[in-house]
Design an enzyme around this catalytic site. Sequence first.
Site, mmCIF file in Angstrom:
data_model
loop_
_atom_site.group_PDB
_atom_site.id
_atom_site.type_symbol
_atom_site.label_atom_id
_atom_site.label_comp_id
_atom_site.label_asym_id
_atom_site.label_seq_id
_atom_site.Cartn_x
_atom_site.Cartn_y
_atom_site.Cartn_z
ATOM 1 N N SER A 109 70.734 18.490 173.258
ATOM 2 C CA SER A 109 71.709 18.377 172.176
ATOM 3 C C SER A 109 71.459 17.184 171.246
ATOM 4 O O SER A 109 72.138 17.035 170.235
ATOM 5 C CB SER A 109 73.128 18.280 172.751
ATOM 6 N N LYS A 148 82.812 15.403 173.505
ATOM 7 C CA LYS A 148 82.030 14.653 172.513
ATOM 8 C C LYS A 148 82.902 14.235 171.329
ATOM 9 O O LYS A 148 82.806 13.102 170.828
ATOM 10 C CB LYS A 148 80.851 15.508 172.026
#
Length: 783
Positions: A690, A733
């Site tokens: 990611s 996140k």
Amino acid sequence: MDDLKHPLPNNSLDKIPDILPILPIVDTNLFPKMVLPLVLIQHEAIELIDEAMAGNRMLGLLLSKRSDIDSRHTADDLHRIGTIATILKMSKMEDDKAQLLIQGINRFKVKKFLQNKHYMQAQINVLASKNSGQDKENRALMANLIKQYQKIIDLSPGLPAEMGHMVKTLQEPNVLADMVASTINAPVKEKQKVIELLDVNRRLKKVTRLANDQLEILEMGSKIQSQVKEDMDKRQREYYLRQQLKAIREELGETDKESVEIKEYRIKIEKKGLSEEAKKEAERELQRLARMHPSSSEYVVASSYLDWLTSLPWNKSSKDKLDIKKARIILNNDHYGLEKPKKRVLEYLAVRKLKHDSKGPILCFTGPPGTGKTSLGRSIARALGRKFVRIALGGVRDEAEIRGHRRTYVGALPGRIIQNLRKAGTNNPVFMLDEIDKVSSSYHGDPSSALLEVLDPEQNFSFSDHYLDVSFDLSDVIFLTTANVLHTIPAPLQDRMEVLELNGYTEIEKLKIATRYLIPRQRHANGLKSTQIKFTPGAVKKIISGYTRESGLRNLERQIGSVCRGVASQIAEKKVKNFVVTQKDLHPILGPAPNMPDMALRINSPGVVVGLAWTPHGGEILFIEAVAMKGRQGLTLTGQLGDVMKESARTALSFIRANTKKLNIDDSFFDDHDIHIHVPEGAIPKDGPSAGVAMLTCLVSLMTRRRVKKRLAMSGEITLRGEVLPVGGVKEKVIAAHRAGIRTILLPLWNQKDMEDVPGYIKESIEFHFIDKMNNILELAFD
């Protein structure tokens, strides 16, 4: 039906009238030449008998298709073929009843029913038997039937032996068939079929079949009786032997303590409601125990086994209190937030209320430490009114911890499942298998494989512990599991569970939880009253943002406890009577704040980008830095990066080199420059795809000397074609980015659906861009 129309010769019909009174009979039959006693209770039947006695004493008997005696029978209820009978004796009783003794004369068939009297009459045809001669087949059938009948008499105590001698003297096959059919125990409908058969050969065959059926039943009953008798003899023999053994032990002085103990075990076995399998095993072990001396080592093993077997809750269960409204109140009082897990738990309870025998899924609460996974299990048990049992599986490496040890080992015990069922005292507690992701295998076996049977609703109704060696039903137990991560749980075990994610808490949620739960709990734990210590909202926010960085609440509660202890020491020394904790008071008590605020402001030069990372403890922001220097050694990667993260960096570099013109980068840059990518906090291992978008943006920023916008973060996986692929852990996140002061986030287009889980106030304070091409991200990322 032609064989039903043969009348008797004329000389046999002289004494039988054409019209006869008809007496319906129920659940019995009368055959020609046979005698039958009857009791009549209906007024019409008694009137019929009176007129018959005044006349020729003859009447016709027809079997009723109905079995109710008291009701009035119509012509449609009766069979059309029956027996002509003559009354041998008749006597009337005081209570308007009549007793008859009648004898069958011959078969007849009804031509027409007549209704000119209170009772039923009928115009009849007298029927004669066909093929009644003694040909070879008939003689063979007669001999076989006599032989079968003799066996029936031998096995039937109700039939006298003289009947066997009498049937041997019968020479007429039709009379033999009628007599045997009349005396054997066969259904009334089958006997009626014999009456309706005029062909003697067919009648003999039919009666032979009925005799065979009766003989098989009698032989089976005799066999059962002999088995029962053998069992009784065996039990009597065992009783006498035990009595002798008891007398011998009394002589030796070994009876008092032992007999009392064995008697207690016997009472426990009877009262505990053991399953058939367990009861059989317990009785077998009790017999072994009775033969042992108390000083024998085997005696202790056997008595310990019986203790375990008789102390388990085989049929004792707690009654569920399935009130969904009350359950919702309990869950809301015990936990703030966690809307999705609480909603799923209420659905689970609602299904159990509607379907009590529901074999629901095994719920697995997964998420960072301190998010309330175990306490959620306690709340479920409280809402159901069940006992709560927690088993810590962290570090368990032996299969025997789950299934137990076999009794052949010294000091053997059942596994943790059976042990905790004994502690719970019911067979339907709520079982919390804590830290199921920490189970590991060794040469002792694989505990996760032993858990497969425990956590499978289709198998755990017959769970077998090695120590007990009998099946125990776990289907009523509600199993819950907790885990921090899923990738360490074996796939077959994970397949048996429904995963519910408990994500980290936001700052606002932590503030409310601290105010409602943590502060009162720590205040009480440290002996303080509500009037002695108060926290300002600013102080709580400062503790959350400056002294803790976690998804859960454990460290926050720990810091609040430290503040409470600091205030308690001042009150104990009588320096203050009460204390209001503000932001400025935290430094003297907790020391300097370890977390730097607004970390995103550290972007002050090209080649620095903020990425977003997911960890088992929640989300984190990740700085990615790159520098270029003279040389020809290529790409250097540092910061304890995993293989996947290194591949993302190489993929980003390859994309840039393939698109230098579009990105306004000089091709000669790669000929005489080395590139070094570093991810700070190098002692912490990092991996995953990611960070690909952040690495590519970092390299483009370095090569074009353009600085990335402040308070901007990004996450996404890239391909060599410049496409942006979705990532996981979006909520964690985003929460981490909000905590760090990020104001703009770039995410893959496919992750737009994950924004439903993000709290509304965070979505309002951060600007989100969802991109599917890398070129679009580069347009938004730079000043």
